[in-house]
Write a protein that holds these residues in place. Sequence first.
Motif, mmCIF file in Angstrom:
data_model
loop_
_atom_site.group_PDB
_atom_site.id
_atom_site.type_symbol
_atom_site.label_atom_id
_atom_site.label_comp_id
_atom_site.label_asym_id
_atom_site.label_seq_id
_atom_site.Cartn_x
_atom_site.Cartn_y
_atom_site.Cartn_z
ATOM 1 N N ALA A 269 13.230 -2.986 7.197
ATOM 2 C CA ALA A 269 12.226 -3.276 6.173
ATOM 3 C C ALA A 269 10.865 -3.569 6.799
ATOM 4 C CB ALA A 269 12.677 -4.463 5.317
ATOM 5 N N ILE A 270 10.847 -4.208 7.965
ATOM 6 C CA ILE A 270 9.573 -4.485 8.644
ATOM 7 C C ILE A 270 8.891 -3.178 9.056
ATOM 8 C CG2 ILE A 270 8.552 -5.492 10.715
ATOM 9 C CD1 ILE A 270 10.619 -7.726 10.528
ATOM 10 N N VAL A 271 9.682 -2.240 9.575
ATOM 11 C CA VAL A 271 9.122 -0.941 9.968
ATOM 12 C C VAL A 271 8.551 -0.222 8.751
ATOM 13 C CG1 VAL A 271 9.707 1.333 10.868
ATOM 14 C CG2 VAL A 271 10.591 -0.708 11.994
ATOM 15 N N ALA A 272 9.313 -0.231 7.650
ATOM 16 C CA ALA A 272 8.814 0.407 6.429
ATOM 17 C C ALA A 272 7.563 -0.290 5.917
ATOM 18 C CB ALA A 272 9.900 0.396 5.359
ATOM 19 N N ALA A 273 7.488 -1.621 6.082
ATOM 20 C CA ALA A 273 6.326 -2.370 5.617
ATOM 21 C C ALA A 273 5.068 -2.008 6.397
ATOM 22 C CB ALA A 273 6.591 -3.871 5.716
ATOM 23 N N VAL A 274 5.221 -1.606 7.664
ATOM 24 C CA VAL A 274 4.056 -1.191 8.454
ATOM 25 C C VAL A 274 3.380 0.011 7.802
ATOM 26 C CG1 VAL A 274 3.327 -0.217 10.664
ATOM 27 C CG2 VAL A 274 4.932 -2.133 10.616
ATOM 28 N N PHE A 275 4.175 0.999 7.373
ATOM 29 C CA PHE A 275 3.598 2.182 6.737
ATOM 30 C C PHE A 275 3.084 1.858 5.335
ATOM 31 C CE2 PHE A 275 5.664 4.308 10.180
ATOM 32 C CZ PHE A 275 4.855 5.394 10.413
ATOM 33 N N ALA A 276 3.767 0.972 4.634
ATOM 34 C CA ALA A 276 3.254 0.577 3.322
ATOM 35 C C ALA A 276 1.906 -0.121 3.459
ATOM 36 C CB ALA A 276 4.261 -0.344 2.628
ATOM 37 N N ALA A 277 1.779 -0.994 4.458
ATOM 38 C CA ALA A 277 0.504 -1.672 4.691
ATOM 39 C C ALA A 277 -0.578 -0.680 5.111
ATOM 40 C CB ALA A 277 0.682 -2.753 5.752
ATOM 41 N N GLY A 278 -0.199 0.330 5.928
ATOM 42 C CA GLY A 278 -1.173 1.345 6.329
ATOM 43 C C GLY A 278 -1.685 2.142 5.151
ATOM 44 N N GLN A 279 -0.796 2.476 4.213
ATOM 45 C CA GLN A 279 -1.226 3.198 3.027
ATOM 46 C C GLN A 279 -2.130 2.347 2.139
ATOM 47 O OE1 GLN A 279 -0.558 6.702 2.121
ATOM 48 N NE2 GLN A 279 -0.524 6.331 4.311
ATOM 49 N N MET A 280 -1.826 1.070 2.013
ATOM 50 C CA MET A 280 -2.695 0.183 1.245
ATOM 51 C C MET A 280 -4.059 0.050 1.906
ATOM 52 S SD MET A 280 0.009 -2.821 0.174
ATOM 53 C CE MET A 280 -1.322 -3.776 -0.578
ATOM 54 N N LEU A 281 -4.067 -0.063 3.246
ATOM 55 C CA LEU A 281 -5.332 -0.162 3.975
ATOM 56 C C LEU A 281 -6.154 1.111 3.802
ATOM 57 C CD1 LEU A 281 -7.110 -1.671 6.105
ATOM 58 C CD2 LEU A 281 -5.761 -0.500 7.856
ATOM 59 N N GLU A 282 -5.492 2.269 3.882
ATOM 60 C CA GLU A 282 -6.210 3.537 3.744
ATOM 61 C C GLU A 282 -6.739 3.725 2.329
ATOM 62 O OE1 GLU A 282 -5.386 8.364 4.102
ATOM 63 O OE2 GLU A 282 -3.739 6.934 4.271
ATOM 64 N N GLY A 283 -5.891 3.497 1.330
ATOM 65 C CA GLY A 283 -6.293 3.781 -0.040
ATOM 66 C C GLY A 283 -7.307 2.819 -0.615
ATOM 67 N N ASN A 284 -7.244 1.542 -0.201
ATOM 68 C CA ASN A 284 -8.103 0.519 -0.807
ATOM 69 C C ASN A 284 -9.345 0.184 0.003
ATOM 70 O OD1 ASN A 284 -6.370 -0.023 -3.095
ATOM 71 N ND2 ASN A 284 -4.969 -0.988 -1.654
ATOM 72 N N PHE A 285 -9.345 0.527 1.297
ATOM 73 C CA PHE A 285 -10.502 0.125 2.108
ATOM 74 C C PHE A 285 -11.073 1.287 2.919
ATOM 75 C CE2 PHE A 285 -12.285 -1.451 6.125
ATOM 76 C CZ PHE A 285 -13.323 -2.230 5.627
ATOM 77 N N LEU A 286 -10.226 1.937 3.739
ATOM 78 C CA LEU A 286 -10.748 2.919 4.683
ATOM 79 C C LEU A 286 -11.341 4.133 3.983
ATOM 80 C CD1 LEU A 286 -7.984 2.857 7.452
ATOM 81 C CD2 LEU A 286 -10.202 1.721 7.462
ATOM 82 N N THR A 287 -10.537 4.807 3.151
ATOM 83 C CA THR A 287 -11.024 6.021 2.495
ATOM 84 C C THR A 287 -12.206 5.766 1.566
ATOM 85 O OG1 THR A 287 -8.862 7.071 2.669
ATOM 86 C CG2 THR A 287 -10.374 7.956 1.023
ATOM 87 N N PRO A 288 -12.190 4.735 0.695
ATOM 88 C CA PRO A 288 -13.360 4.509 -0.165
ATOM 89 C C PRO A 288 -14.635 4.211 0.609
ATOM 90 C CG PRO A 288 -11.457 3.347 -1.031
ATOM 91 C CD PRO A 288 -11.073 3.842 0.330
ATOM 92 N N ASN A 289 -14.533 3.515 1.758
ATOM 93 C CA ASN A 289 -15.731 3.108 2.481
ATOM 94 C C ASN A 289 -16.180 4.113 3.535
ATOM 95 O OD1 ASN A 289 -16.451 0.097 1.711
ATOM 96 N ND2 ASN A 289 -14.220 0.204 1.799
#
Length: 368
Positions: A269-289
Amino acid sequence: MTRRERSVFWALFLALVLLGFYVLRDVLVPFVAGMAVAYLLDPVVDRLERIRVPRGLATFVVLLGFFALAIGLLLLLIPLLQSQFEKLASTLPGYVDMIRTRLAPLLAHVNEGLDRQAALEKVTGMTGDLVSWAGGVISRLISGGFAIANLLSLLLITPIVSFYLLRDWDRIVAAVDGWLPREQAPTIRTQVAAVDRTLAAFVRGQGTVCLILGVFYAAGLTIAGLDFGLVIGLFSGLISFVPFIGALIGGVLSVGLALAQFDSWQAVAIVAAVFAAGQMLEGNFLTPNLVGEAVGLHPVWVIFGLLAGGTLFGFVGVLLAVPVAAVVGVLTRFALARYLDSPLHLHGVPPADDAAPDGNDTGAPGPV
């Protein structure tokens, strides 16, 4: 020259260009790569030129720093990646057997009433077919892109092409501008500026996003204790320019290896959470900015362009896929706008002055 003659001329010109790319696709890799480097670094050289640094010197300094940084990163990462690939090649069969053993009860429960061995063989066969297909695609890309212009020529020719293109970039642009048909020149310049904005936003912005995601995934998976986390993380981040594909492939590989490596579901679950966090970071911060909403390149269109370019022109097609997709997208929006403003679309619609009731024509747009 009549409109029909002009249409025939440009159609023949486009056909000849495409034919030339197809015939010479094996030798174009270093030239396309050099053009991409020159395009990416031209704003930096322009800024140095504005502070009175000669164009030639600014080009040399910028390219020297760029290739020194790229070669330094390669020399730093290649030993680590090589050791992890060698370890992966030796341990992968054991991981596959372990995953099959652990998933056997789950498959038996889900497919109750079916032959478990047949189900496992079917899953294994599908996995083998998928791996073979992916290997074939990669093999075709490599053989098509590097049959003549191999890696050595890429490393030797690309810096030279980049230097001359970057040094003469402004003169090349001015010369091409002088070739434009005078009547359509303002319209063409407007569309080229739109393409440039789209490419700048996508390539420079998405490139930064990919680098950040690669570092994030690699660091997160390594901290989580996953074997080969560095390789999978960097690979997942670098292919994130293909929408959703990087996270999907990286997530499946990481979770699969975690199932084989760890005994507890918490670690998986921790490994899966790394990719979930990466997708949240990309969709909510990196790509918009970093990329923005004005790019105008739909993810499906980017995926189609990459697949079509790789299939038709090999590695050169992959390099040119995003620029061509940007050009086609801008031209499509331009043609659609012309159509919506043409009599073909507006036939039978009353003029704007007659559409509003008397005394209420304020000139303001109505509700959408």
